[in-house]
Design a protein around this motif. Structure first.
Motif, PDB file in Angstrom:
ATOM      1  N   SER A  18       0.814  -1.210   0.000  1.00 51.17           N
ATOM      2  CA  SER A  18       0.000   0.000   0.000  1.00 51.17           C
ATOM      3  C   SER A  18       0.854   1.269   0.000  1.00 51.17           C
ATOM      4  N   THR A  30       9.610   6.153   1.664  1.00 51.69           N
ATOM      5  CA  THR A  30       8.186   6.024   1.361  1.00 51.69           C
ATOM      6  C   THR A  30       7.650   7.396   0.983  1.00 51.69           C
ATOM      7  N   THR A  33       1.382   6.577   1.185  1.00 51.06           N
ATOM      8  CA  THR A  33       0.754   5.321   1.598  1.00 51.06           C
ATOM      9  C   THR A  33      -0.744   5.433   1.403  1.00 51.06           C
ATOM     10  N   SER A  34      -1.386   4.277   1.357  1.00 52.28           N
ATOM     11  CA  SER A  34      -2.828   4.204   1.179  1.00 52.28           C
ATOM     12  C   SER A  34      -3.387   3.177   2.158  1.00 52.28           C
ATOM     13  N   PRO A  35      -4.582   3.408   2.669  1.00 55.27           N
ATOM     14  CA  PRO A  35      -5.187   2.401   3.540  1.00 55.27           C
ATOM     15  C   PRO A  35      -5.623   1.158   2.762  1.00 55.27           C
ATOM     16  N   VAL A  36      -5.646   1.254   1.437  1.00 50.70           N
ATOM     17  CA  VAL A  36      -6.017   0.120   0.600  1.00 50.70           C
ATOM     18  C   VAL A  36      -4.775  -0.729   0.371  1.00 50.70           C
ATOM     19  N   THR A  37      -4.874  -2.029   0.601  1.00 48.61           N
ATOM     20  CA  THR A  37      -3.730  -2.906   0.385  1.00 48.61           C
ATOM     21  C   THR A  37      -3.951  -3.750  -0.859  1.00 48.61           C
ATOM     22  N   SER A  40      -5.526  -3.061  -6.752  1.00 50.89           N
ATOM     23  CA  SER A  40      -6.945  -2.877  -7.035  1.00 50.89           C
ATOM     24  C   SER A  40      -7.321  -3.344  -8.433  1.00 50.89           C
TER      25      SER A  40
END
Length: 147
Positions: A18, A30, A33-37, A40
């Protein structure tokens, strides 16, 4: 993708889980970052449209997709040929000069100084139609599951 400097040094930008990371001189930073792992687009087909006015950041985006399974590019011709990394410098009189300092490479290390060819070349657009869209839609219809 990566930035290839004139001295051959490579700086790599990648999606790692993510996070978007930047690797240079043996260290990793880094950038976001994204809360989606995970990916997609896993299991999906993606059509990327391009044209002669696709340039710079557009070419970077195109190269981020290039070489992934389920991705196909469509366009009438190659892109503009500005897949480069740039830096801005302010001059003593306040003017700003933008200098190209690197070429952008795809995941295999290839650079594209003369533009990026589409996977599927489409014809020239006539009034009221766009063969690039039509080619992409035909490919997606043939390769995607429909309800």
């Amino acid at each position: 993708m990566s930035f290839i400097r004139r001295n051959g040094k490579s700086e790599v930008v990648r999606i790692d889980g993510s996070a978007v990371t930047y690797e240079s001189d043996g260290s990793t930073e880094t950038l976001a970052t994204s809360p989606v792992t995970g990916s997609s687009q896993a299991g999906r087909n993606i059509a990327v449209l391009q044209g002669p006015e696709t340039a710079s950041a557009g070419e970077s985006t195109l190269l981020a997709f290039r070489g992934q399974s389920g991705v196909r590019t469509f366009g009438e011709t190659t892109t503009a040929g500005f897949a480069t990394g740039n830096t801005s410098k302010t001059m003593s009189d306040g003017a700003v000069i933008v200098l190209t300092v690197a070429r952008i490479a795809d995941r295999t290390g290839l650079t594209y100084p003369d533009g990026i060819d589409p996977d599927q070349q489409t014809g020239a657009a006539a009034l009221g139609e766009d063969p690039t869209w039509a080619g992409a839609i035909d490919w997606l219809n043939a390769n995607c599951e429909h309800p």
